[in-house]
Scaffold this motif. Sequence first.
Motif, PDB file in Angstrom:
ATOM      1  N   LEU A   1    -113.873 -39.371  52.073  1.00 33.54           N
ATOM      2  CA  LEU A   1    -113.096 -40.486  51.990  1.00 33.54           C
ATOM      3  C   LEU A   1    -113.020 -41.238  50.614  1.00 33.54           C
ATOM      4  O   LEU A   1    -112.071 -41.230  50.014  1.00 33.54           O
ATOM      5  N   ASP A   2    -114.323 -41.378  50.335  1.00 31.07           N
ATOM      6  CA  ASP A   2    -114.388 -42.182  48.941  1.00 31.07           C
ATOM      7  C   ASP A   2    -114.033 -41.113  47.635  1.00 31.07           C
ATOM      8  O   ASP A   2    -113.350 -41.631  46.778  1.00 31.07           O
ATOM      9  N   GLU A   3    -114.345 -39.921  47.838  1.00 32.62           N
ATOM     10  CA  GLU A   3    -113.995 -38.841  46.780  1.00 32.62           C
ATOM     11  C   GLU A   3    -112.545 -38.766  46.593  1.00 32.62           C
ATOM     12  O   GLU A   3    -112.013 -38.642  45.689  1.00 32.62           O
ATOM     13  N   ARG A   4    -111.997 -38.550  47.929  1.00 34.17           N
ATOM     14  CA  ARG A   4    -110.730 -38.240  47.979  1.00 34.17           C
ATOM     15  C   ARG A   4    -109.889 -39.562  47.334  1.00 34.17           C
ATOM     16  O   ARG A   4    -108.732 -39.277  46.602  1.00 34.17           O
ATOM     17  N   ALA A   5    -110.274 -40.688  47.676  1.00 31.14           N
ATOM     18  CA  ALA A   5    -109.531 -41.700  47.068  1.00 31.14           C
ATOM     19  C   ALA A   5    -109.784 -41.935  45.663  1.00 31.14           C
ATOM     20  O   ALA A   5    -108.667 -42.338  44.929  1.00 31.14           O
ATOM     21  N   ALA A   6    -111.048 -41.596  44.971  1.00 34.13           N
ATOM     22  CA  ALA A   6    -110.987 -41.607  43.637  1.00 34.13           C
ATOM     23  C   ALA A   6    -110.319 -40.509  43.025  1.00 34.13           C
ATOM     24  O   ALA A   6    -109.955 -40.555  41.580  1.00 34.13           O
ATOM     25  N   GLN A   7    -109.914 -39.545  43.714  1.00 38.38           N
ATOM     26  CA  GLN A   7    -109.299 -38.175  43.035  1.00 38.38           C
ATOM     27  C   GLN A   7    -107.557 -38.485  43.223  1.00 38.38           C
ATOM     28  O   GLN A   7    -106.871 -37.644  42.483  1.00 38.38           O
ATOM     29  N   THR A   8    -107.212 -39.318  44.125  1.00 36.27           N
ATOM     30  CA  THR A   8    -105.818 -39.178  44.419  1.00 36.27           C
ATOM     31  C   THR A   8    -105.222 -40.004  43.140  1.00 36.27           C
ATOM     32  O   THR A   8    -105.435 -40.912  42.502  1.00 36.27           O
ATOM     33  N   ARG A   9    -103.919 -39.387  42.630  1.00 32.99           N
ATOM     34  CA  ARG A   9    -103.384 -39.882  41.481  1.00 32.99           C
ATOM     35  C   ARG A   9    -101.734 -40.033  41.905  1.00 32.99           C
ATOM     36  O   ARG A   9    -101.294 -39.272  42.574  1.00 32.99           O
TER      37      ARG A   9
ATOM     38  N   ALA B   1    -103.573 -28.642  43.555  1.00 30.35           N
ATOM     39  CA  ALA B   1    -102.451 -29.687  43.261  1.00 30.35           C
ATOM     40  C   ALA B   1    -102.408 -30.394  44.583  1.00 30.35           C
ATOM     41  O   ALA B   1    -102.456 -30.133  45.642  1.00 30.35           O
ATOM     42  N   GLN B   2    -102.100 -31.729  44.289  1.00 26.84           N
ATOM     43  CA  GLN B   2    -101.906 -32.726  45.232  1.00 26.84           C
ATOM     44  C   GLN B   2    -100.727 -32.263  46.095  1.00 26.84           C
ATOM     45  O   GLN B   2     -99.746 -32.044  45.509  1.00 26.84           O
ATOM     46  N   ARG B   3    -100.658 -32.691  47.454  1.00 25.27           N
ATOM     47  CA  ARG B   3     -99.752 -32.461  48.132  1.00 25.27           C
ATOM     48  C   ARG B   3     -98.498 -33.406  47.966  1.00 25.27           C
ATOM     49  O   ARG B   3     -98.956 -34.601  47.324  1.00 25.27           O
ATOM     50  N   VAL B   4     -97.428 -33.227  48.441  1.00 26.15           N
ATOM     51  CA  VAL B   4     -96.187 -34.244  48.297  1.00 26.15           C
ATOM     52  C   VAL B   4     -95.794 -34.825  49.639  1.00 26.15           C
ATOM     53  O   VAL B   4     -95.063 -35.542  49.853  1.00 26.15           O
ATOM     54  N   ARG B   5     -96.671 -34.618  50.648  1.00 27.53           N
ATOM     55  CA  ARG B   5     -96.449 -35.248  52.187  1.00 27.53           C
ATOM     56  C   ARG B   5     -97.699 -35.207  52.732  1.00 27.53           C
ATOM     57  O   ARG B   5     -98.469 -34.708  52.590  1.00 27.53           O
ATOM     58  N   ALA B   6     -97.749 -36.381  53.802  1.00 28.22           N
ATOM     59  CA  ALA B   6     -99.110 -36.509  54.389  1.00 28.22           C
ATOM     60  C   ALA B   6     -99.354 -35.433  55.451  1.00 28.22           C
ATOM     61  O   ALA B   6     -98.481 -34.431  55.785  1.00 28.22           O
ATOM     62  N   ASP B   7    -100.503 -35.442  56.036  1.00 21.72           N
ATOM     63  CA  ASP B   7    -101.113 -34.566  56.871  1.00 21.72           C
ATOM     64  C   ASP B   7    -100.150 -34.726  58.238  1.00 21.72           C
ATOM     65  O   ASP B   7    -100.232 -35.827  58.782  1.00 21.72           O
ATOM     66  N   SER B   8     -99.658 -33.754  58.751  1.00 28.00           N
ATOM     67  CA  SER B   8     -98.731 -33.807  59.986  1.00 28.00           C
ATOM     68  C   SER B   8     -99.370 -32.929  61.009  1.00 28.00           C
ATOM     69  O   SER B   8     -98.786 -32.437  61.848  1.00 28.00           O
ATOM     70  N   CYS B   9    -100.799 -32.684  61.096  1.00 29.92           N
ATOM     71  CA  CYS B   9    -101.458 -31.951  62.250  1.00 29.92           C
ATOM     72  C   CYS B   9    -101.175 -32.596  63.389  1.00 29.92           C
ATOM     73  O   CYS B   9    -101.333 -33.706  63.570  1.00 29.92           O
ATOM     74  N   PRO B  10    -100.999 -31.892  64.436  1.00 28.02           N
ATOM     75  CA  PRO B  10    -100.526 -32.263  65.764  1.00 28.02           C
ATOM     76  C   PRO B  10    -101.717 -32.841  66.491  1.00 28.02           C
ATOM     77  O   PRO B  10    -103.088 -32.470  66.278  1.00 28.02           O
ATOM     78  N   GLY B  11    -101.465 -33.761  67.195  1.00 30.85           N
ATOM     79  CA  GLY B  11    -102.472 -34.412  68.292  1.00 30.85           C
ATOM     80  C   GLY B  11    -102.046 -34.478  69.590  1.00 30.85           C
ATOM     81  O   GLY B  11    -100.723 -34.171  69.830  1.00 30.85           O
ATOM     82  N   ALA B  12    -102.835 -35.656  70.457  1.00 30.57           N
ATOM     83  CA  ALA B  12    -102.336 -35.822  71.557  1.00 30.57           C
ATOM     84  C   ALA B  12    -101.157 -36.919  71.559  1.00 30.57           C
ATOM     85  O   ALA B  12    -100.219 -37.187  72.666  1.00 30.57           O
ATOM     86  N   LEU B  13    -101.098 -37.852  70.537  1.00 33.98           N
ATOM     87  CA  LEU B  13    -100.262 -38.838  70.360  1.00 33.98           C
ATOM     88  C   LEU B  13     -99.222 -38.452  69.018  1.00 33.98           C
ATOM     89  O   LEU B  13     -97.913 -38.895  69.497  1.00 33.98           O
ATOM     90  N   ALA B  14     -99.657 -37.791  68.083  1.00 30.56           N
ATOM     91  CA  ALA B  14     -98.721 -37.186  67.254  1.00 30.56           C
ATOM     92  C   ALA B  14     -98.362 -35.814  67.334  1.00 30.56           C
ATOM     93  O   ALA B  14     -98.937 -34.876  67.242  1.00 30.56           O
ATOM     94  N   LEU B  15     -97.230 -35.857  68.190  1.00 30.83           N
ATOM     95  CA  LEU B  15     -96.402 -34.512  68.659  1.00 30.83           C
ATOM     96  C   LEU B  15     -95.989 -33.919  67.615  1.00 30.83           C
ATOM     97  O   LEU B  15     -95.278 -34.679  66.480  1.00 30.83           O
TER      98      LEU B  15
ATOM     99  N   ASN C   1    -100.061 -41.717  43.698  1.00 28.07           N
ATOM    100  CA  ASN C   1     -99.906 -41.990  45.238  1.00 28.07           C
ATOM    101  C   ASN C   1     -99.312 -40.895  45.979  1.00 28.07           C
ATOM    102  O   ASN C   1     -98.856 -40.863  46.754  1.00 28.07           O
ATOM    103  N   ALA C   2     -99.856 -39.684  45.266  1.00 28.19           N
ATOM    104  CA  ALA C   2     -99.646 -38.388  46.109  1.00 28.19           C
ATOM    105  C   ALA C   2    -100.466 -38.380  47.100  1.00 28.19           C
ATOM    106  O   ALA C   2    -101.679 -38.877  47.023  1.00 28.19           O
ATOM    107  N   CYS C   3    -100.349 -37.578  47.978  1.00 22.47           N
ATOM    108  CA  CYS C   3    -100.928 -37.382  49.395  1.00 22.47           C
ATOM    109  C   CYS C   3    -102.448 -36.635  48.923  1.00 22.47           C
ATOM    110  O   CYS C   3    -102.311 -35.731  48.155  1.00 22.47           O
ATOM    111  N   ALA C   4    -103.466 -37.077  49.743  1.00 19.26           N
ATOM    112  CA  ALA C   4    -104.771 -36.714  49.101  1.00 19.26           C
ATOM    113  C   ALA C   4    -105.139 -35.267  49.934  1.00 19.26           C
ATOM    114  O   ALA C   4    -104.406 -35.020  50.707  1.00 19.26           O
ATOM    115  N   ALA C   5    -106.235 -34.914  49.402  1.00 19.53           N
ATOM    116  CA  ALA C   5    -106.807 -33.530  50.010  1.00 19.53           C
ATOM    117  C   ALA C   5    -107.058 -33.898  51.447  1.00 19.53           C
ATOM    118  O   ALA C   5    -107.433 -34.768  52.095  1.00 19.53           O
ATOM    119  N   TRP C   6    -106.894 -32.646  52.258  1.00 11.88           N
ATOM    120  CA  TRP C   6    -106.996 -32.622  53.619  1.00 11.88           C
ATOM    121  C   TRP C   6    -108.590 -32.070  53.899  1.00 11.88           C
ATOM    122  O   TRP C   6    -109.298 -32.510  55.278  1.00 11.88           O
TER     123      TRP C   6
END
Length: 294
Positions: free
Chosen positions: A200-208, A12-26, A210-215
């Motif tokens: 990225l193309d397939e993820r965009a095609a499958q997003t419904r 199922a599509q997620r309800v929030r965006a990818d929040s994976c940590p980074g060096a800038l996205a703490l 405005n739910a957050c897409a596959a990771w």
Amino acid sequence: MSTEPPVNGVAAQRVRADSCPGALALHTAEDGLLARVRLPGGRVSAAALRALAAIAEDLGDGRLELTSRANVQIRGLVAEAGTELAARLSAAGLLPAPRHERVRNIILSPLSGVDGGGRADMSDLVDELDQALCARPRLAELPGRFLFAIDDGRGDLLGIDADIRVTALDRHRVHVWPGDVVLPRARAVAAVIALSEAFLDERAAQTRDNACAAWRIRELAGGAAVVAERAFAGQTLPSVGLPRTDPTLSPIGRVGVRALVVLPPLGRLDSGQARTVADHCDPAGARVTPWRSL
């Protein structure tokens, strides 16, 4: 942050965006903010390791944490540390492409080019792929969990859940998955970029709705097969399964005359230990492994 139970075999599509940590996205953790510093191929120079030790002392809890994707985390950061952290990582050469910093997830057979094992030294492919990823603005859209694996043919990364995998068949040919295609080594990076864009193309095609897409590729309807079809459409490429291997994971202790593999307790180094490792490395430094060793 996992997917909901599959519906008709499709996550199922997620309800929030990818929040994976980074060096800038703490990321907020119980002990303060957490920064994840990507190290393509797990490689960190002696100078960069000393810089990380100093950053952990000055801004964090004084320790470096090795991850199962051969990266490094700094924990215990305070809220106002973000700007100085970014500046110091950049000065150490650890933040070469800020917009792409979370997508530089490339793991390499840790002993490739070191112990004479594997079918070919794949170290230079890491640099080529990293540069190609960072040169394409659109690929900054890849999720922070999207993972590339470059196996030198010894099979030590076959158990890693990678989205795209390149495996050496010999010095001149590689196996690329998804697709199970065999390509000249010189075409490997172009194929990986094509697969990344196809995701990225397939993820965009499958997003419904405005739910957050596959990771991950495996979360798409149709998974790896639809990504390979998009990436290699119209091409006739040789296809083969990987030959059988007897994968040996990175050992602990001396490896030949050129390397020593060490396993920090719980994958954590204090700043003094990190400096000791840096002092005993050649300038090229150390490699973090997916098994949280060095």
